[in-house]
Design an enzyme around this catalytic site. Sequence first.
Site, PDB file in Angstrom:
ATOM      1  N   ASN A  49       0.833  -1.204   0.000  1.00  0.00           N
ATOM      2  CA  ASN A  49       0.000   0.000   0.000  1.00  0.00           C
ATOM      3  C   ASN A  49       0.872   1.261   0.000  1.00  0.00           C
ATOM      4  OD1 ASN A  49      -2.359  -1.486   0.071  1.00  0.00           O
ATOM      5  ND2 ASN A  49      -2.780  -1.119   2.236  1.00  0.00           N
ATOM      6  N   ARG A 383     -11.187  -4.434 -13.998  1.00  0.00           N
ATOM      7  CA  ARG A 383     -10.038  -5.278 -13.674  1.00  0.00           C
ATOM      8  C   ARG A 383     -10.490  -6.732 -13.751  1.00  0.00           C
ATOM      9  NH1 ARG A 383      -6.231  -1.846 -11.101  1.00  0.00           N
ATOM     10  NH2 ARG A 383      -7.183  -0.148  -9.900  1.00  0.00           N
ATOM     11  N   ARG A 413      -5.646   1.762 -12.888  1.00  0.00           N
ATOM     12  CA  ARG A 413      -4.275   2.024 -12.438  1.00  0.00           C
ATOM     13  C   ARG A 413      -3.518   0.748 -12.108  1.00  0.00           C
ATOM     14  NH1 ARG A 413      -4.309   6.257  -8.078  1.00  0.00           N
ATOM     15  NH2 ARG A 413      -4.327   7.724  -9.822  1.00  0.00           N
ATOM     16  N   HIS A 443     -15.803   2.849 -14.545  1.00  0.00           N
ATOM     17  CA  HIS A 443     -15.592   2.128 -13.302  1.00  0.00           C
ATOM     18  C   HIS A 443     -16.819   1.323 -12.907  1.00  0.00           C
ATOM     19  CE1 HIS A 443     -14.915   1.983  -8.777  1.00  0.00           C
ATOM     20  NE2 HIS A 443     -13.758   1.546  -9.236  1.00  0.00           N
ATOM     21  N   TYR A 477     -12.152  -9.549  -1.396  1.00  0.00           N
ATOM     22  CA  TYR A 477     -12.868  -8.291  -1.184  1.00  0.00           C
ATOM     23  C   TYR A 477     -14.331  -8.572  -0.887  1.00  0.00           C
ATOM     24  CZ  TYR A 477      -8.947  -6.019  -3.718  1.00  0.00           C
ATOM     25  OH  TYR A 477      -7.718  -5.576  -4.130  1.00  0.00           O
ATOM     26  N   HIS A 601     -15.121  -3.545   0.426  1.00  0.00           N
ATOM     27  CA  HIS A 601     -15.130  -2.911  -0.897  1.00  0.00           C
ATOM     28  C   HIS A 601     -16.535  -2.571  -1.374  1.00  0.00           C
ATOM     29  CE1 HIS A 601     -14.185  -2.824  -5.362  1.00  0.00           C
ATOM     30  NE2 HIS A 601     -13.196  -2.099  -4.871  1.00  0.00           N
TER      31      HIS A 601
END
Length: 726
Positions: A49, A383, A413, A443, A477, A601
Site C-alpha cells: 500500500n 479489472r 491504475r 468504473h 474483497y 469494498h
Amino acid sequence: MNRQVVPPHQLFNRELSWLEFNGRVLHEVLDPRTPLLERFNFLGIFSSNLDEFYMVRVAGLRRQVAAGITIASADGLTPQQQLDSIDARVSELLTQALHCLHEVLLPRLAEHGVRLLRMTDLTAGDLARMDEFFESQVFPVLTPLAVDPGHPFPYISNLSLSLAVQMLDPEVGEEHFARVKVPRSLPRWVPVGRPDQFVPLEELIGANLGALFPGMKIIGWHLFRITRYADLELANSDDSEDLLEAIERQVFERRFGEVVRLEIQDGLPPSVVELLLDELRAESSSAGMVSAEGIVQNSGSLLELGDLVELSRLDLPGLHYPPFTPRTPPELRDSARSIFDVIRERDILVHHPFDSFAASVEEFLTCAARDDHVLAIKLTLYRTSGDTAIVRALTTAAERGKQVAVLVELQARFDEANNIAWARTLEDAGVHVAYGLAGLKTHSKTTLVVRRDSDGVLRRYAHVGSGNYNSRTARQYTDIGLLTTDPLIAADLSELFNLLTGFSRQRDYRSLLIAPTNMRERFRSLIEREISNADRGRPAYIVAKMNALVDPGIIAALYDASRAGVRVDLIVRGICCLRPGVPGSSDLIRVRSIVGRYLEHSRLFYFHNGGNPEYFLGSADWMPRNLDRRVEAVAPIEDPCLRERLCSLLSVYLSDNRQAWVLRADGGYTQLQPGDEPVRASHEILMVDPWGLVRAGEAEPSDRAGAEASCALPVPEMMSSAVSVD
C-alpha cells in the site's frame, strides 16, 4: 440544494486520512489476536500500500513542490506541509512495523520452526547446497554493473531491490562502486534444504560477490530500493486506437518516471547515499524531485516487506485463519433449473466472498455464453485476473455467434498492461471491444444479457455490482451485486452501453444513478429529502457504506443534514475527509471503519425516507473522481426481502465491536473492544450467513409481507460517543 464551501478546519487531509487507514491495516500486524502467518500477510499489504501511495500521491505532491506550487488543499495544507506531515506519520508507522517484525513476528515464527537465516547461521551442508543453487540458478542471471567514468550509472527500475557494492582493487588500492540487481525471477526466500528454513536471496548474492567481481576485495554491500512516479498522464482522445497506443506508450515510459523515494538498508554509508542521490539527480528531469527533503527512508535490515506475503502462504494450518468455503446462494442451488428461470422469478442479491462468485456471477456469464436463447452479452471490464471464467465465457459466446460487446477500461491504475492484453485477446475472439468515453474512466460493474425466453419474449437480464469481474479479488474483497430482470434497470443499462460504445447524449435514466450524469444530483436530493423530513419533525436517518468519502459537496450536504437533525452513520473503509462530532456542524454524524480478514469494498446506501426506506448499491464512492470523472452505476433495491437483507447487513457493520474503528473529531481512530459483551466481528458473522440474518437463533425470513415491515433501520435516538479503548 446549493453547493456550499466547507471551511478547511472542518475537513481532514486526504493523504493523512489514507495513512490512518494504512495504520489500521498495520494494527492487524500488531494485534496478537490475528493469526501469526496472517500478520505477515497484513505486513506485506501494508508495505505494498505504501509503495502505491508514494508512486502516485506523494509523487504528485513532490511535483507540486518542485514546480513551486503553494496552493493549499481543501483542508488548508500546502503541498510542502502535506509532505512534512506524511514523512512524520510514515516514520512512526515504519518504526512500529519494523519493531514488530524483528522483535515479535520473526521470533514467534522461529518458535514454530520457520526461520529467516543469515549465511553465517548455516551449517557446512547448508552452505554446500547454497553454493550449488547459486552456481546453477542465481549466478547466470546476475549482471554486475560497475559505476566509473567508463560505465555510466545504470538505470534502476521502479521498486527493484539492488545491492550497493563497495570494493577495493588491491593492485592499485582504488575503491570502486557497483550495483547488482536482485532478480525478481527468483524466489526472494531461498530454501536451505531443511523444512521451513530460508535465506533471503540478497544474502546469498552478497555472500558470493567474489564470483561476480573476481580479484576484487569486497568492502561491503547494502540494499537499496527506489520508488518512481508511476501515474499516467493522458490527454483526452476521441479515438480509441489513439488511446490504446497512448496508454501502451505511457506504461512503457512509466519505467523512467522520476524518483520520489530512496529506501536504504541499515548501515549504508552516508557517502554511498550521497553518491546514489547525485546519480539520481543527474538522471531526473526535475532535480527538485530527488533533492526534496524526506526522499531518503531508512527501512531497517530487510527491504521490500511486500515479499513477506510469500511467507504467509506456508502450509501451517494452525497459523492461518480457519479455512472458509463460500456458499452457493440458496436460490441457485438447484442445478436442474436454469439460472435465467431463477432470476426471472425473483431478483437475487449476492455478497462476495461469502456467496460464491463462481456459483453466481461467473455461472451467470458461463450460462449466457452457452445458452442458445441468448442473443447478446454486454459487460464493463475494469479489472480481471488471469484466464478467468469471465474471459472464457465472453470468448466462447463470441465464437458461438452471439453479439458480445465489452467496455475495457485501459486506465485501471497498474492494470493497464493487463487490460491491453485482455482487450486484444477478446478482439481476436470476435468480441466488440470499446475503450469508453474521452476523459472518463469506466468504473461501473455492469452486465447485460439479452435472451429470447421460451415464451417468445425478448428479456434483458442484468447484473449491477460494487466489485470487479475478477475471480481472485472476489475471494478477498467484500462486494455486493444484484441479478435482476427489472425492466427499468435493464432499459437504463441498454442506454448506458449505447453511451459507452456509440454516440449518445443520454441524460435521463429511469432507475439507475449514473455518474457523471445524474448521480451527484440524485444523492444530494436524497440527502435533502432527509433534511426536509427532519425539518417537519419526522424521523430522518442516512447510512452510507463506501471505500472513501472526499467530495466537499457531499460533505457539505451531510453537515447540513446533521444541523437539521438527521442522524448519519458512515461506514468508510479508507479515506474520510469529513470531521464527525463537531458541535454545530456534525454532532449527529458517526464514522466507522471496518478492517479485518477481508478488504471491505462494497458500496451501499440507505435513506430512511420517513419509514419507507430506499436502498442503493453499486460502484461509486463519494469522491469527486467517482461523481464527476468516472462512469459509475448505482442501482435501487426494490424487493422487500432483499431490502431486509441489506438492512441486516448494515446492522452487522453498525454493531461490530471487534473489527470496527471509530473516527474521532481530532482525526484519530479508536478500535472498539467487546469488553463484557459478546464479540460481534462482522466478517465472522457474515461467514456464517452472508447477510447476518441468522444471528442469535433468528431464521432467514421468507415471507415478503414480514420483510416489508422490517426493512427500515431504527433511527438512533442517541449518538453514543462512548468507546472502549484498545
